[in-house]
Scaffold this active site. Structure first.
Site, PDB file in Angstrom:
ATOM      1  N   VAL A   1      42.389  75.252  45.721  1.00  0.00           N
ATOM      2  CA  VAL A   1      42.682  75.735  44.367  1.00  0.00           C
ATOM      3  C   VAL A   1      44.196  75.731  44.188  1.00  0.00           C
ATOM      4  O   VAL A   1      44.929  76.307  44.990  1.00  0.00           O
ATOM      5  CB  VAL A   1      42.083  77.144  44.127  1.00  0.00           C
ATOM      6  CG1 VAL A   1      42.549  78.126  45.173  1.00  0.00           C
ATOM      7  CG2 VAL A   1      42.406  77.647  42.724  1.00  0.00           C
TER       8      VAL A   1
ATOM      9  N   GLU B   1      46.199  71.216  38.070  1.00  0.00           N
ATOM     10  CA  GLU B   1      46.019  70.179  37.038  1.00  0.00           C
ATOM     11  C   GLU B   1      46.739  68.870  37.369  1.00  0.00           C
ATOM     12  O   GLU B   1      47.304  68.215  36.488  1.00  0.00           O
ATOM     13  CB  GLU B   1      46.483  70.691  35.662  1.00  0.00           C
ATOM     14  CG  GLU B   1      45.758  71.928  35.172  1.00  0.00           C
ATOM     15  CD  GLU B   1      44.263  71.699  34.934  1.00  0.00           C
ATOM     16  OE1 GLU B   1      43.889  70.574  34.555  1.00  0.00           O
ATOM     17  OE2 GLU B   1      43.483  72.646  35.137  1.00  0.00           O
ATOM     18  N   VAL B   2      46.707  68.473  38.635  1.00  0.00           N
ATOM     19  CA  VAL B   2      47.304  67.183  39.002  1.00  0.00           C
ATOM     20  C   VAL B   2      46.234  66.144  39.354  1.00  0.00           C
ATOM     21  O   VAL B   2      46.559  65.010  39.687  1.00  0.00           O
ATOM     22  CB  VAL B   2      48.302  67.312  40.171  1.00  0.00           C
ATOM     23  CG1 VAL B   2      49.447  68.221  39.800  1.00  0.00           C
ATOM     24  CG2 VAL B   2      47.623  67.794  41.433  1.00  0.00           C
ATOM     25  N   GLY B   3      44.971  66.539  39.290  1.00  0.00           N
ATOM     26  CA  GLY B   3      43.899  65.583  39.572  1.00  0.00           C
ATOM     27  C   GLY B   3      43.157  65.838  40.864  1.00  0.00           C
ATOM     28  O   GLY B   3      42.473  64.950  41.380  1.00  0.00           O
TER      29      GLY B   3
ATOM     30  N   LYS C   1      34.038  73.982  47.246  1.00  0.00           N
ATOM     31  CA  LYS C   1      35.259  74.557  46.662  1.00  0.00           C
ATOM     32  C   LYS C   1      35.161  76.062  46.854  1.00  0.00           C
ATOM     33  O   LYS C   1      34.498  76.747  46.078  1.00  0.00           O
ATOM     34  CB  LYS C   1      35.397  74.195  45.187  1.00  0.00           C
ATOM     35  CG  LYS C   1      36.665  74.772  44.577  1.00  0.00           C
ATOM     36  CD  LYS C   1      37.068  74.078  43.297  1.00  0.00           C
ATOM     37  CE  LYS C   1      38.389  74.688  42.797  1.00  0.00           C
ATOM     38  NZ  LYS C   1      39.214  73.732  42.090  1.00  0.00           N
TER      39      LYS C   1
ATOM     40  N   THR D   1      40.504  67.778  41.525  1.00  0.00           N
ATOM     41  CA  THR D   1      39.047  67.674  41.372  1.00  0.00           C
ATOM     42  C   THR D   1      38.635  66.229  41.141  1.00  0.00           C
ATOM     43  O   THR D   1      37.634  65.759  41.696  1.00  0.00           O
ATOM     44  CB  THR D   1      38.558  68.552  40.205  1.00  0.00           C
ATOM     45  OG1 THR D   1      38.903  69.915  40.464  1.00  0.00           O
ATOM     46  CG2 THR D   1      37.044  68.451  40.048  1.00  0.00           C
ATOM     47  N   TYR D   2      39.408  65.523  40.329  1.00  0.00           N
ATOM     48  CA  TYR D   2      39.109  64.111  40.063  1.00  0.00           C
ATOM     49  C   TYR D   2      39.105  63.306  41.354  1.00  0.00           C
ATOM     50  O   TYR D   2      38.180  62.526  41.620  1.00  0.00           O
ATOM     51  CB  TYR D   2      40.139  63.541  39.086  1.00  0.00           C
ATOM     52  CG  TYR D   2      39.944  62.076  38.781  1.00  0.00           C
ATOM     53  CD1 TYR D   2      38.963  61.659  37.878  1.00  0.00           C
ATOM     54  CD2 TYR D   2      40.729  61.111  39.399  1.00  0.00           C
ATOM     55  CE1 TYR D   2      38.776  60.311  37.602  1.00  0.00           C
ATOM     56  CE2 TYR D   2      40.547  59.764  39.134  1.00  0.00           C
ATOM     57  CZ  TYR D   2      39.573  59.370  38.233  1.00  0.00           C
ATOM     58  OH  TYR D   2      39.387  58.037  37.973  1.00  0.00           O
TER      59      TYR D   2
ATOM     60  N   ASP E   1      34.423  72.758  38.098  1.00  0.00           N
ATOM     61  CA  ASP E   1      34.794  71.871  39.210  1.00  0.00           C
ATOM     62  C   ASP E   1      33.622  71.707  40.168  1.00  0.00           C
ATOM     63  O   ASP E   1      33.350  70.600  40.656  1.00  0.00           O
ATOM     64  CB  ASP E   1      36.004  72.424  39.966  1.00  0.00           C
ATOM     65  CG  ASP E   1      37.287  72.345  39.158  1.00  0.00           C
ATOM     66  OD1 ASP E   1      37.273  71.699  38.088  1.00  0.00           O
ATOM     67  OD2 ASP E   1      38.299  72.920  39.590  1.00  0.00           O
TER      68      ASP E   1
ATOM     69  N   THR F   1      38.625  79.889  39.687  1.00  0.00           N
ATOM     70  CA  THR F   1      38.901  80.867  38.634  1.00  0.00           C
ATOM     71  C   THR F   1      38.676  80.224  37.271  1.00  0.00           C
ATOM     72  O   THR F   1      38.828  79.017  37.114  1.00  0.00           O
ATOM     73  CB  THR F   1      40.358  81.379  38.710  1.00  0.00           C
ATOM     74  OG1 THR F   1      41.255  80.288  38.483  1.00  0.00           O
ATOM     75  CG2 THR F   1      40.650  82.008  40.068  1.00  0.00           C
TER      76      THR F   1
END
Length: 216
Positions: A114, A13-15, A38, A17-18, A47, A42
């Site tokens: 991941v 959750e740090v970006g 990817k 995928t963004y 994503d 999970t």
């Protein structure tokens, strides 16, 4: 230009995928036939959906993410919770075949990992091992704020010990104006690691000419 890059991160959750989507979108708009991959996910395949949309390619989520666990946790942890043998579910041959498919079909492939580099994919096999197996240059995604120095430097140190080529670091997310460390974190990371560092806030575009290190 490389055949692809591996986008990893200092944490979940740090970006990641963004940033992967922004890179794929930028390359596609530059006329580069770009694939997205990817290997394992999970919780859901959202994503993969975002990556496909960013690259504007005709692929399904099962192809982009061939290995999937329903519980949102580490793949190895999910395999234990779901009482499935991780060696059977995390099929390296299946992943390798999918990886070769994207490298052969597309001019450039953005591979998204991941979590962080020491997330266990199965017993005694980590994201860092997958990076070594793919042998692609790496981009590290990290947070802007307080604590990012330790996490980023640890990640870079591990990659260097593994003798992996690191293209640079991208700081992503929303800047907290009350966090004074935001003003110096990018500079400190650059000075200590001697790597290129890009600050990419939400809804900001990547200037590929100024940041050509992302692909070369």
């Amino acid at each position: 230009m490389y055949k692809g890059i591996f986008v990893t991160a200092t944490d979940t959750e740090v970006g990641k995928t963004y940033v992967s989507c922004k890179i794929a979108e930028t390359l596609e708009k530059s006329g580069i036939n770009t694939g997205v991959f990817k290997p394992v996910s999970t919780g859901n395949r959202n994503d993969a959906k975002a990556l496909i949309k960013a690259a504007k390619i005709d692929e399904n989520t099962e192809t982009v993410t061939p290995v999937f666990f329903k519980n949102p946790m580490s793949p190895y942890g999910a395999s234990l919770l779901e009482r499935r043998a991780s060696d059977k579910i995390f099929d390296l041959k299946k992943i390798n075949n999918a990886f070769k498919y994207f490298l052969n079909k597309y001019e450039f492939t953005v591979v998204e990992g991941v979590g962080g580099i020491l997330v266990p994919l199965k017993q005694n096999f980590f994201v860092s091992d997958l990076i070594k197996k793919f042998n692609l240059p790496v981009i590290v995604v990290a947070r802007f704020g307080l604590g990012t120095l330790n996490h980023t430097l640890l990640t870079v140190e591990k990659l260097k010990r593994d003798r992996q080529k690191i293209l640079g670091v991208i700081l992503s997310g929303k800047k907290n104006n009350n966090d004074v460390s935001v003003k110096s974190n990018a500079l400190i990371i650059k000075k200590i690691t001697n790597l290129s560092v890009l600050e990419l806030g939400y809804n900001e575009k990547i200037d590929l000419e100024k940041n050509i290190w992302i692909i070369k």
